[in-house]
Write a protein that holds these residues in place. Structure first.
Motif, PDB file in Angstrom:
ATOM      1  N   THR A   5       0.818  -1.058  -0.046  1.00  0.00           N
ATOM      2  CA  THR A   5      -0.009   0.021  -0.141  1.00  0.00           C
ATOM      3  C   THR A   5       0.712   1.298  -0.019  1.00  0.00           C
ATOM      4  OG1 THR A   5      -1.734  -1.157   1.227  1.00  0.00           O
ATOM      5  CG2 THR A   5      -1.742   1.259   1.363  1.00  0.00           C
ATOM      6  N   GLN A   6       1.987   1.243   0.860  1.00  0.00           N
ATOM      7  CA  GLN A   6       2.897   2.266   0.711  1.00  0.00           C
ATOM      8  C   GLN A   6       3.575   2.626  -0.648  1.00  0.00           C
ATOM      9  OE1 GLN A   6       5.327   1.145   4.266  1.00  0.00           O
ATOM     10  NE2 GLN A   6       4.060   2.622   5.661  1.00  0.00           N
ATOM     11  N   LEU A   7       3.936   1.433  -1.062  1.00  0.00           N
ATOM     12  CA  LEU A   7       4.488   1.584  -2.704  1.00  0.00           C
ATOM     13  C   LEU A   7       3.587   2.051  -3.692  1.00  0.00           C
ATOM     14  CD1 LEU A   7       6.606  -1.554  -2.710  1.00  0.00           C
ATOM     15  CD2 LEU A   7       7.392   0.773  -2.936  1.00  0.00           C
ATOM     16  N   GLN A   8       2.323   1.727  -3.389  1.00  0.00           N
ATOM     17  CA  GLN A   8       1.264   2.364  -4.351  1.00  0.00           C
ATOM     18  C   GLN A   8       1.010   3.802  -4.154  1.00  0.00           C
ATOM     19  OE1 GLN A   8      -1.854  -0.227  -3.253  1.00  0.00           O
ATOM     20  NE2 GLN A   8      -1.507  -1.649  -4.984  1.00  0.00           N
ATOM     21  N   GLN A   9       1.142   4.203  -2.956  1.00  0.00           N
ATOM     22  CA  GLN A   9       0.895   5.575  -2.579  1.00  0.00           C
ATOM     23  C   GLN A   9       2.177   6.502  -3.191  1.00  0.00           C
ATOM     24  OE1 GLN A   9       0.281   5.637   1.656  1.00  0.00           O
ATOM     25  NE2 GLN A   9      -1.851   5.465   1.380  1.00  0.00           N
ATOM     26  N   ALA A  10       3.370   5.968  -2.980  1.00  0.00           N
ATOM     27  CA  ALA A  10       4.636   6.388  -3.360  1.00  0.00           C
ATOM     28  C   ALA A  10       4.525   6.432  -5.096  1.00  0.00           C
ATOM     29  CB  ALA A  10       5.919   5.633  -3.156  1.00  0.00           C
ATOM     30  N   ILE A  11       4.108   5.415  -5.719  1.00  0.00           N
ATOM     31  CA  ILE A  11       3.941   5.538  -7.027  1.00  0.00           C
ATOM     32  C   ILE A  11       2.803   6.606  -7.528  1.00  0.00           C
ATOM     33  CG2 ILE A  11       3.274   4.220  -9.194  1.00  0.00           C
ATOM     34  CD1 ILE A  11       4.383   1.822  -7.609  1.00  0.00           C
ATOM     35  N   ALA A  12       1.717   6.723  -7.054  1.00  0.00           N
ATOM     36  CA  ALA A  12       1.003   7.963  -7.284  1.00  0.00           C
ATOM     37  C   ALA A  12       1.298   9.211  -7.213  1.00  0.00           C
ATOM     38  CB  ALA A  12      -0.447   7.681  -6.341  1.00  0.00           C
ATOM     39  N   ALA A  14       4.560  10.163  -7.071  1.00  0.00           N
ATOM     40  CA  ALA A  14       5.845  10.250  -7.901  1.00  0.00           C
ATOM     41  C   ALA A  14       5.068  10.400  -9.474  1.00  0.00           C
ATOM     42  CB  ALA A  14       6.527   9.013  -8.171  1.00  0.00           C
ATOM     43  N   GLN A  15       3.980   9.855  -9.977  1.00  0.00           N
ATOM     44  CA  GLN A  15       3.352  10.102 -11.181  1.00  0.00           C
ATOM     45  C   GLN A  15       2.975  11.411 -11.235  1.00  0.00           C
ATOM     46  OE1 GLN A  15       0.416   6.846 -11.033  1.00  0.00           O
ATOM     47  NE2 GLN A  15       1.856   5.847 -12.475  1.00  0.00           N
ATOM     48  N   SER A  16       2.335  12.034  -9.931  1.00  0.00           N
ATOM     49  CA  SER A  16       1.878  13.488  -9.970  1.00  0.00           C
ATOM     50  C   SER A  16       2.852  14.595 -10.080  1.00  0.00           C
ATOM     51  CB  SER A  16       1.187  13.554  -8.587  1.00  0.00           C
ATOM     52  OG  SER A  16       0.524  15.097  -8.452  1.00  0.00           O
ATOM     53  N   VAL A  17       4.029  14.209  -9.240  1.00  0.00           N
ATOM     54  CA  VAL A  17       5.227  14.951  -9.773  1.00  0.00           C
ATOM     55  C   VAL A  17       5.594  14.947 -11.180  1.00  0.00           C
ATOM     56  CG1 VAL A  17       7.596  15.206  -8.946  1.00  0.00           C
ATOM     57  CG2 VAL A  17       5.838  14.737  -7.233  1.00  0.00           C
ATOM     58  N   SER A  18       5.710  13.848 -11.761  1.00  0.00           N
ATOM     59  CA  SER A  18       6.097  13.860 -13.013  1.00  0.00           C
ATOM     60  C   SER A  18       5.200  14.701 -14.043  1.00  0.00           C
ATOM     61  CB  SER A  18       6.260  12.092 -13.321  1.00  0.00           C
ATOM     62  OG  SER A  18       6.757  12.257 -14.770  1.00  0.00           O
ATOM     63  N   MET A  44      11.990  11.212 -12.525  1.00  0.00           N
ATOM     64  CA  MET A  44      10.824  10.639 -11.583  1.00  0.00           C
ATOM     65  C   MET A  44      10.454   9.428 -12.497  1.00  0.00           C
ATOM     66  SD  MET A  44       9.487  11.167  -9.156  1.00  0.00           S
ATOM     67  CE  MET A  44      10.322  12.536  -8.649  1.00  0.00           C
ATOM     68  N   ASP A  45      10.124   9.508 -13.883  1.00  0.00           N
ATOM     69  CA  ASP A  45       9.714   8.152 -14.685  1.00  0.00           C
ATOM     70  C   ASP A  45      10.567   7.202 -14.427  1.00  0.00           C
ATOM     71  OD1 ASP A  45       7.709   9.946 -15.552  1.00  0.00           O
ATOM     72  OD2 ASP A  45       8.734  10.148 -17.518  1.00  0.00           O
ATOM     73  N   ASN A  46      11.790   7.161 -14.369  1.00  0.00           N
ATOM     74  CA  ASN A  46      12.902   6.066 -13.994  1.00  0.00           C
ATOM     75  C   ASN A  46      12.619   5.747 -12.560  1.00  0.00           C
ATOM     76  OD1 ASN A  46      13.950   6.411 -16.491  1.00  0.00           O
ATOM     77  ND2 ASN A  46      15.568   7.418 -15.664  1.00  0.00           N
ATOM     78  N   THR A  47      12.400   6.615 -11.731  1.00  0.00           N
ATOM     79  CA  THR A  47      11.826   6.336 -10.086  1.00  0.00           C
ATOM     80  C   THR A  47      10.695   5.446  -9.965  1.00  0.00           C
ATOM     81  OG1 THR A  47      13.276   8.312  -9.511  1.00  0.00           O
ATOM     82  CG2 THR A  47      11.406   7.194  -7.935  1.00  0.00           C
ATOM     83  N   ALA A  50      11.363   1.931 -11.060  1.00  0.00           N
ATOM     84  CA  ALA A  50      11.631   1.326  -9.881  1.00  0.00           C
ATOM     85  C   ALA A  50      10.951   0.853  -8.932  1.00  0.00           C
ATOM     86  CB  ALA A  50      13.075   1.812  -9.439  1.00  0.00           C
ATOM     87  N   LEU A  51      10.115   1.681  -8.496  1.00  0.00           N
ATOM     88  CA  LEU A  51       9.054   1.473  -7.560  1.00  0.00           C
ATOM     89  C   LEU A  51       7.990   0.457  -8.090  1.00  0.00           C
ATOM     90  CD1 LEU A  51       8.272   5.109  -6.271  1.00  0.00           C
ATOM     91  CD2 LEU A  51       9.561   3.170  -4.913  1.00  0.00           C
ATOM     92  N   GLN A  52       7.720   0.685  -9.271  1.00  0.00           N
ATOM     93  CA  GLN A  52       6.652  -0.408  -9.968  1.00  0.00           C
ATOM     94  C   GLN A  52       7.317  -1.803  -9.679  1.00  0.00           C
ATOM     95  OE1 GLN A  52       3.403   0.206 -10.831  1.00  0.00           O
ATOM     96  NE2 GLN A  52       3.417  -1.719 -10.589  1.00  0.00           N
ATOM     97  N   ALA A  53       8.499  -1.946 -10.073  1.00  0.00           N
ATOM     98  CA  ALA A  53       9.175  -3.271 -10.128  1.00  0.00           C
ATOM     99  C   ALA A  53       9.269  -3.808  -8.717  1.00  0.00           C
ATOM    100  CB  ALA A  53      10.684  -3.095 -10.775  1.00  0.00           C
ATOM    101  N   ARG A  54       9.565  -2.802  -7.720  1.00  0.00           N
ATOM    102  CA  ARG A  54       9.579  -3.438  -6.311  1.00  0.00           C
ATOM    103  C   ARG A  54       8.041  -3.668  -5.896  1.00  0.00           C
ATOM    104  NH1 ARG A  54      12.289  -6.113  -2.674  1.00  0.00           N
ATOM    105  NH2 ARG A  54      11.643  -5.576  -0.520  1.00  0.00           N
ATOM    106  N   LEU A  55       7.063  -3.050  -6.384  1.00  0.00           N
ATOM    107  CA  LEU A  55       5.704  -3.182  -5.941  1.00  0.00           C
ATOM    108  C   LEU A  55       5.429  -4.539  -6.648  1.00  0.00           C
ATOM    109  CD1 LEU A  55       3.113  -2.823  -4.603  1.00  0.00           C
ATOM    110  CD2 LEU A  55       2.208  -1.394  -6.784  1.00  0.00           C
ATOM    111  N   ASN A  56       5.627  -4.890  -7.793  1.00  0.00           N
ATOM    112  CA  ASN A  56       5.524  -6.229  -8.318  1.00  0.00           C
ATOM    113  C   ASN A  56       5.933  -7.459  -7.623  1.00  0.00           C
ATOM    114  OD1 ASN A  56       3.987  -5.089 -10.465  1.00  0.00           O
ATOM    115  ND2 ASN A  56       5.786  -5.026 -11.857  1.00  0.00           N
TER     116      ASN A  56
END
Length: 68
Positions: A5-12, A14-18, A44-47, A50-56
Motif C-alpha cells: 500500500t505504501q508503494l502504491q501511494q509512493a507511485i501515485a 511520483a506520477q503526480s510530480v512527473s 521521476m519516470d525512472n523512479t 523502479a518503484l513499480q518493479a519493487r511493488l511487483n
C-alpha cells in the motif's frame, strides 16, 4: 498499512510530480528551464519504474497478495 500500500501511494505521488514537471516544461518559454524540467520528469519516470518493479516483487512475497 502494508508495504504494498505504501508503494502504491509512493507511485501515485511520483506520477503526480512527473505530470507537474512535464506541465512546467510545456508552459515555460525558457529553454534552459524546459530542459531541466524534462530531465527531472525523466528521472521521476525512472523512479516510478523502479518503484513499480519493487511493488511487483512485493506482490509475490506478501501473503495477502498471494492467490488462494
Amino acid at each position: 498499512m502494508t508495504i504494498g500500500t505504501q508503494l502504491q501511494q509512493a507511485i501515485a505521488s511520483a506520477q503526480s510530480v512527473s505530470a507537474s514537471l512535464k506541465t512546467f516544461a510545456l508552459e515555460t518559454q525558457d529553454q534552459q528551464a524546459k530542459q531541466m524540467f524534462n530531465q527531472l520528469a525523466q528521472n521521476m519516470d525512472n523512479t516510478i519504474s523502479a518503484l513499480q518493479a519493487r511493488l511487483n516483487y512485493v506482490s509475490t512475497e506478501e501473503p495477502q497478495y498471494k492467490q488462494q
